[in-house]
Design a protein around this motif. Structure first.
Motif: not given
Lengths: 152, 730
Positions: A84, A87-88, A90-94, A96, A135-139, B201, B204
């Motif tokens: 988590q 995730w924050a 790298l600002n993964v979610p769009q 969310g 996906y790229q950011r998730i990875k 974020v 989310y």
């Protein structure tokens, strides 16, 4: 009555034993972090950990989940927390919406693989659709989590 | 232009629920200065409220647009905060309800930053000016000796005071005249043009963000609706016996069709104590349908019909020079026919809404891109006063244009009214795929002539597609002006050019989907231009730059003119970053596409491999010129997401109809790109101080044609129809 153990807490619920775990979690118990996306086990939005294994909760009847440890996005786990944070960072979610399911799948991956390759990540995350295309950011965030773990 | 008034002492402040004791700025913004859209609200200049500074220094900024992954809850308030010299860590966001006083809230058309960048700067500049005045008054010094920095006002003597400590004075001041406002030099921006993480974020990532589907009210019931498989069909009779036996089912209600563009389709609603019971109960209904006129719709037959329509003369919408003479004198003629299917939006969060009707008042919680249209539909349905309807905007689990159309909001209202309790209507994924507002199906025919030097001398573009206008004006069966522009304003230097439109009646609700008409036109134009390069035996990049031609500002019907220098620039940047021309691994090749849409310029070079007849996209090099950038990270993430969105539609996107019913129903037969298919997306954003332009959509149209062009380089095969799964390539 069915007893579900979710994030360490016991919930006694009076439902049809064939009700999918997803709807028991969302509509009966009221934990809404676990999402409905497809209802047929193909999108991963509803993933939870069932005795530490990732499952699509829309496909699991509550009766099967009884007496097992269920971890949702609201739950606590070292790997989930670190993920988590990445995730924050790298600002993964769009939008969310799929991210709880993505994070649960990623948690299950790191629980059994300390240093996943891109191929390991693909294999573990292939069941999770992100319509926004993060996906790229998730990875990258999974790799980043491993990096942080190794630093500590 | 805007006029800004201090309304903090006015009575209606209390009515909108802002805490007392704060400095509140309101303005009458003219966000409609862009002439592309009819400014229907222009005359009433309702006040818009965006800033509330509290005496503890906490700052509440209003987001008037909907958050669906577009980043507006971060980008728009960050403009205010920057211009105000506020500390972003002190900011929290209040999501606006649907109300004209906020100006246009339709989060659609890649317009949020384009429309609101300037008004938001004014909001911030006004707040800063008043805080400076307050400090000057408190210290009894000239305002010129005061400046703002990171939530403080500083004096040249070295003393400073926090924003919050100035609230009591600032709120007594008159709003300064707009022409006295000063704006920051862009080089001093702290947030604008930088990377800012989403303000949401953490929510989310920990699952606490409340999407429409997550809204809960005491005693709320859940409902699912059986809708006719054929668009605009109706219920003849139904049997609810089996449904009522299902545990958790409470009631079965017939919902009438509401014949409005955003009206409910109608059907039989099953109300239950949980979603699953509602779904099960719905499946147990026995319904006899009157399928109506649209049961004739067979999408395969329809494709043949509209393809015939583009193989004969259509309605001429543009005719420059003499195309026939050019064709007759050609060295080479190239012609191609393109066929693209319907698409569905399929956002991860299905359409849903919560409504609570109490007497003649109603409150709604909905993931909507258009809260004001939602409100209008509810007001019309209930035949009540606008003030009695509140539309709250939740997070949207994706929108892509689907959630601009509030048919699902009206359904929730109809059900709540019928059961006299709060109700959440939930669409199953199957409902979402089968009862959408589909991206149009299209056939296109392009023909061009080349001379001996490989220059294009003549250009004919015919297309037939059911228009979005048919959703608003049933019976319209030709493309409308806004659906023609991207073909007739093609950014190529063409002396002889003709655009014709063929007939195409609609049999489903046609809606706009992320990048809209630019999907079919961006596809055909980019693939056809590549075919011309091959026919001319020239490098596709060099040929394309030549085809775009000299630097010029192109005259169009639109008030914003496109600039071919900016178009060529993004193509050159993408090519440079991809190292166009370099040797790639065996079985790999580059393909390019460049497109102007939503006033932005985007080029993508994709690296594709075809191994064992299967396509994989490895890298995407995207360059975008969207003028002034507010949040660089949002632009980047939108380009990354657009690449995946483009791959999904190129690989799998196809909605078909048989006997009027949509044949797909879930992500199993309407598939999406998954993580193993996601490329590395390399984004370069052009530095620019031009006005900000669209970001959410313009990254999409280039992806599919660039893939097709790359596949040609690997295999020598040219594909004109999507999706690639139909060709066995995925």
């Amino acid at each position: 009555m069915i007893t579900l153990r979710i994030n360490g807490e016991k919930h006694k619920i009076d439902v049809d034993p064939t009700m999918p775990l997803l709807w028991a979690i969302r509509d009966i118990i009221g934990l809404t972090g676990t999402k409905y996306g497809c209802g047929e086990g193909v999108c991963g939005s509803c993933k939870v950990l069932l005795d530490n294994s990732p499952v699509q909760s829309c496909m699991i009847p509550v009766s099967v989940a009884e007496d097992k440890n269920i971890t949702t996005i609201e739950g606590e786990s070292r790997n989930l927390q670190l993920l988590q944070e990445s995730w924050a960072e790298l600002n993964v979610p769009q939008c969310g919406f799929c991210q709880p399911g993505q994070l649960i799948a990623a948690t299950a991956l790191l629980d059994k693989n300390d240093n996943p390759t891109d191929e390991d990540i693909n294999a573990a995350m292939i069941g999770n659709i992100c319509r926004c295309g993060t996906y790229q950011r998730i990875k990258n965030a999974i790799h980043r989590t491993v990096e942080l773990k190794n630093q500590n | 232009m805007s006029t800004i008034k201090n309304i903090s002492r006015r009575s209606f402040v209390r009515s909108i629920g802002l805490a007392s004791g704060g400095l509140i700025l309101a303005c009458n913004t003219s966000v409609f200065s862009d002439k592309e859209k009819a400014p229907e609200n222009l005359i009433d200049f309702n006040p818009n409220l965006f800033v509330q500074l509290n005496s503890d220094g906490s700052l509440i900024l209003v987001a008037s647009r909907s958050e669906m992954g577009n980043g507006v809850r971060t980008s728009l308030p960050s403009v205010i905060a920057d211009e105000m010299d506020a500390d972003w860590t002190r900011v929290s966001i209040k999501q606006a309800v649907g109300d004209k006083k906020y100006g246009d809230q339709n989060t659609d058309g890649s317009r949020s930053i384009r429309y609101l960048y300037e008004p938001m700067r004014k909001m911030g500049a006004m707040a800063r000016a008043m805080l400076i005045s307050a400090a000057a008054q408190k210290w009894q010094v000239p305002e010129e000796e005061c400046s703002a920095e990171n939530h403080f006002i500083l004096h040249t003597s070295g003393k400073k005071i926090g924003f919050g400590d100035l609230v009591h004075i600032a709120k007594t001041l008159e709003i300064p005249a707009e022409d006295t406002l000063t704006f920051k030099n862009p080089k001093d921006f702290k947030y604008i043009g930088k990377h800012l993480r989403s303000i949401d974020v953490e929510e989310y990532a920990n699952g606490s963000a409340v999407f429409g589907l997550d809204k809960r009210l005491p005693n709320m019931k859940f409902a699912a609706i059986a809708r006719c498989p054929v668009t605009f069909g109706s219920v003849k009779s139904f049997d609810k016996t089996a449904t009522l036996k299902i545990a958790g089912v409470i009631d079965v209600i017939e919902i009438p069709r509401i014949e409005r563009p955003f009206g409910a389709l109608g059907g039989i609603a099953v109300v239950a104590t949980n979603t699953w019971a509602a779904f099960k109960g719905r499946d147990a209904l026995k319904i006899e349908w009157d399928f109506g006129d649209n049961q004739v719709y067979d999408s395969d037959e329809y494709m043949k019909q509209i393809t015939e329509n583009v193989h004969k003369q259509g309605k001429v919408s543009k005719d420059v020079g003499n195309v026939n003479r050019a064709f007759n004198g050609a060295d080479k003629i190239v012609e191609s026919t393109f066929q693209l299917p319907h698409l569905a939006h399929a956002p991860m969060e299905v359409p849903n809404a919560v409504a609570w009707v109490q007497g003649d008042t109603c409150e709604v919680w909905a993931p909507t891109q258009e809260p004001q249209a939602s409100r209008t539909e509810v007001v019309e349905y209930l035949q009540t006063d606008r003030e009695k309807v509140t539309v709250n905007v939740t997070f949207l689990g994706g929108g892509f244009g689907r959630k601009s159309k509030p048919d699902y909001v009206v359904e929730a209202v109809a059900i709540s009214k019928a059961i006299n309790a709060p109700a959440q209507v939930v669409w199953s994924r199957e409902d979402d795929i089968r009862h959408g507002y589909y991206h149009t199906v299209s056939a296109q025919y392009l023909k061009a002539s080349l001379n001996k030097n490989g220059n294009v001398t003549g250009w004919l573009h015919r297309f037939a597609l059911p228009s979005i206008v048919s959703t608003f004006s049933p019976g319209v069966d030709y493309a409308a002006g806004f659906e023609i522009g991207s073909a007739s304003n093609v950014p190529f230097e063409l002396e002889n050019m003709k655009v014709e439109v063929g007939q195409a009646p609609a049999h489903v609700r046609i809606g706009w989907l992320r990048s809209v008409i630019n999907i079919p036109h961006g596809f055909s134009l980019n693939v056809f231009a590549d075919e011309l390069a091959i026919a001319a035996n020239e490098d596709p990049l060099e040929f394309r730059l030549k085809l775009i031609g000299k630097d010029r500002i192109e005259e169009t019907q639109d008030p914003i003119k496109y600039n071919t220098a900016r178009l060529k620039n993004v193509l050159k940047i993408a090519a440079k970053n991809a190292e166009w021309g370099k040797e790639l691994p065996k079985g790999h090749a580059y393909g390019l596409a460049v497109h102007y849409s939503f006033y932005s310029y985007v080029a993508s070079i994709v690296e594709v491999s075809v191994v064992n007849n299967k396509v994989q996209v490895h890298n995407v090099f995207t360059a975008i010129d969207c003028g002034t950038v507010v949040n660089r990270d949002t632009v980047k993430s939108q380009m990354e997401g657009s690449a995946v969105f483009g791959i999904s539609l190129a690989f799998y996107g196809k909605i078909t109809a048989k006997n009027g019913a949509i044949q797909q129903g879930n992500y199993s037969d309407y598939q999406m790109a998954r993580i193993h298919q996601a490329p590395k997306v390399h984004v370069e954003i052009v530095d620019s101080d031009e006005n900000p332009t669209g970001v959410g959509e313009p990254g999409v149209p280039v992806i599919a044609p660039a893939i097709i062009n790359a596949i040609y380089q690997v295999t020598g095969k040219r594909y004109h129809n999507l999706p690639l799964s139909d060709h066995g390539l995925v």
